[in-house]
Enzyme design. Sequence first.
Site, PDB file in Angstrom:
ATOM      1  N   CYS A 149       0.830  -1.206   0.000  1.00 22.53           N
ATOM      2  CA  CYS A 149       0.000   0.000   0.000  1.00 22.53           C
ATOM      3  C   CYS A 149       0.862   1.252   0.000  1.00 22.53           C
ATOM      4  CB  CYS A 149      -0.973  -0.049   1.183  1.00 22.53           C
ATOM      5  SG  CYS A 149      -2.332   1.112   1.042  1.00 22.53           S
TER       6      CYS A 149
ATOM      7  N   HIS B 255      -3.483  -5.806   1.003  1.00 20.10           N
ATOM      8  CA  HIS B 255      -2.779  -6.010   2.268  1.00 20.10           C
ATOM      9  C   HIS B 255      -2.681  -7.478   2.679  1.00 20.10           C
ATOM     10  CE1 HIS B 255      -2.478  -1.771   3.687  1.00 20.10           C
ATOM     11  NE2 HIS B 255      -3.424  -1.618   2.784  1.00 20.10           N
TER      12      HIS B 255
ATOM     13  N   GLU C  13      -0.767  -8.667   4.839  1.00 17.81           N
ATOM     14  CA  GLU C  13      -0.539  -8.751   6.292  1.00 17.81           C
ATOM     15  C   GLU C  13      -1.837  -8.690   7.081  1.00 17.81           C
ATOM     16  OE1 GLU C  13      -0.659  -6.076   4.692  1.00 17.81           O
ATOM     17  OE2 GLU C  13      -0.713  -4.257   5.899  1.00 17.81           O
TER      18      GLU C  13
END
Lengths: 750, 223
Positions: free
Chosen positions: B85, B194, B196
């Site tokens: 990002c 994302h 994560e």
Amino acid sequence: MIDTVKNAESTPDQEQPYKELGLKDDEYARIKEILGRRPTDAELAMYSVMWSEHCSYKSSKVHLKYFGETTTDGMRSKMLAGIGENAGVVDIGDGWAVTFKVESHNHPSYVEPYQGAATGVGGIVRDILAMGARPLAVMDPLRFGKPDAEDTKRVLPGIVAGVGGYGNCLGLPNIGGEVVFDESYQGNPLVNALCVGAMRVEDLHLAHASGTGNKVILYGARTGLDGIGGVSVLASETFDDSVGKRKKLPSVQVGDPFTEKVLIECSLELFEKGIVVGIQDLGGAGLSCATSELASAGDGGMHVWLERVPLRATGMTPAEILSSESQERMCAVVEPANVEAFMEVCQKWDVIATEIGEVTDGDRLVITFNDEVVVDVPPRTVAHEGPVYNRAIQRPADQDELQANTPDSLPRPENVLALIKTMAASPNLASKKWVTQQYDRYVRGGTVLAQPSDSGMIRIDEETHRGVALSTDCNGRYTKLDPYEGARLALAEAYRNVAATGATPVAVTNCLNFGSPEDPAVMWQFEQAVKGLADGCAELGIPVTGGNVSFYNQTGSTAILPTPVVGVLGVIDDVRRRIPTGIGAEAGETLLLLGETREEFGGSEWAHHVHGHLGGLPPKADLQREKLLGQILVAGSRDGMVSAAHDLAEGGLAQALVETCLIGETGARVFLSGDLFTELFSESAGRVLVAVPRTEEQRFTDMCTARALPWRKVGVVDPESNALEIQGLGELPLDELREAWEGTLPALFD
Amino acid sequence: MRVGVITFPGTLDDVDAQRAVKYADGEAVPLWHGDHDLKGVDAVVVPGGFSYGDYLRCGAIARFAPVMQEVIEAANKGMPVLGICNGFQILAEAHLLPGALVRNHKLHFVCRDQWLSVENNTTAWTSRYDLEAEILVPLKSGEGGYQADEDTLKELEDNNRVVFRYVGENPNGSRNNIAGITNAKGNVVGLMPHPEHAIDALTGPTDDGLGMFLSLLDTVVKA
């Protein structure tokens, strides 16, 4: 010339613009009596803003006392801090304390939707930070006028972008809230912002300035001319035309979430180092509020050197510096030995920090500006001993007429199946994805549930999996029909929403949005709602830990629907056993309806959307039943007996079925008996739709029967089907329902 | 495996990136924007957020941070670097990856669960995935539209440097549905979604994102 105390003493008869600042004659007279002279400009600015309705709760105080009176020691046992602090704090176990609060930012958001909403989020986050907690998540209950009105198209996108813009940039997940449309909010949208934070129990920080010689440090953003509001009256007097026209800045504050994010991390590092004695955020009323509240809550006085305050505009007067509502500022009280360590942390985060004052052994708040005394007041008279009004209360003359106008005579629908789709597409029931998709719900990795779940849920402890759930609710139409019952219903729904996700409700906060307190009918609504909420909390055995009052929400002489937004906090000892809202998670599920359905359509979404009707009485709230229902749901979650649950509220069983199918992307077959319209659309309280794995059905229903909770089998989940089938009516394909449910807001606002 | 996770003022997803590294049995090493060394890490994650408030232009200030000079040097020598990002935006500003990220075509911030297809499983960060596997991870950004000139796009496409593509409706107006790309060597990867946030189905839509951190583990062990 700066108006000093000396000057005020020598010019006792100088006229002052106290009326323009919102003070009444007798309030101004009282200030003179307290000080034994006329106030200086700076003092007048302080008193006027601190004695405003927003800061002093002068109209609501006498009623809010009732919350304290109805809170028993038992209810208080888990409360570490309550009403009067920046935010209430609750012990949730495992050594964790959780703090949460809702606040309104209604009027600024109408004037400037983006910044109004953004700074609303910023303000509540600093309140939570000021308790010593790390802010963990936000929620935003929002209310707007008619969805297709021109002004709603101006206000809604700006407010949503502001909530998202600020919260996303702060790195706080937005886990829920509400979006409600009603004509009464047309010229007065409601922007309420909730924040929840957590800390270790021993890290709780309360706002007070004790210890003579301790330093007062202002840190964060510079102080500017934004958000000064009424005090610009003083400014315009001070700066006459000959000096040059002073550029007026908007009275709505401008937010900078990046500065706030850095301020949060910097503050948390300061707390961790244990070098903060007292802490206070700067919100409404800025330094006036922070200095007087810190001093008032401490055991001494305070001296502030105002010329030390870092400014972002030149030539600001003491009155302007004291009343500026520039965002992203905090005030800390620090022992002299720790000042250097404090400054080092601030330097690491590039945060401006300035020693602006000192705790003194007197009992006065003295503020000097370039060695001249501009404020010399007893701080309690500013912060805590403001005026208190016993406003006139009068049940509205047309209340009986309103209640007599029941929905009984409204024509019932001919095609009940088609009504399911019509209602799912109605603005209040339609999916709020268009809004929530603009909010980050994932950041920090603790979000277990977020919109459109019944409540938002976050994990607090990664080792033990302990977490909290939160829901905010209010139906203004119910409250209009019966404010006492309406407040209880709001409480009941928020309580039920929390329990429906498997959490045990433990505490309550509120944001009481009402019309003008000078209108006796509004004060009656307020008094009734406070009583209803307090009595309800006592019945449920959970305390109100804090709240906020917003008056004067009206357009002309027409008040908004009375809107006491209730937030309930629940604790779940292991978030892995949360109950989701959508069906289809387990193979072979049975659908059960818990609770009883009566013909209750007063204030219902059906009456509102289909007939534009508001009248009769709202549904009855049975809080003992809600309590039992909550216990059953928590037990069901603990023993893995419930695979999905969804609370029944606006739109009744029909809407709950539509949502549970669409969220779970799974079809269902439903069989009902009796009057299908009432079965599907009545809004009786105390009901939850649950899905239980077939293997658990017997055990779960036995438990309900044993504890006398009415239950009925109403259908089965059908993973093979892509439709919601209501036996005797027909079926609705899920893709058609989804189009109806999700299409409304984009069509209005894209 | 020691993986550095950078924190700039305004970084938000550093805690998530650290958690993802731990879930892949790695040690997360916090790196501060003002650091002048990488503390001997094996790889670096540049996480998401709003570094320096996104002032000027997303990532435009962060690329000049002292720690980024170390990252650029190490990346050019082959160290695995992942930009997520805002991290992708920073790597693009630092010219470790080509192209730029612009405002979403519908102008709103978009947070949603996004299907991606794995277009290249030979990079340092994607070896655990099957080619053309579809994974579901969160996308959350206001300026995620991938833009590059025709020559750059051709270069990326011809050399198999598109790592992830959006499946279904294009969420932000990215050229060629590009969600993530790699450099010529395959050690630097940047993507807008994302991974994560998708390491555990409890807090994310899936655990599909964990594969990126497990891929890194393989890369570091082999090196």
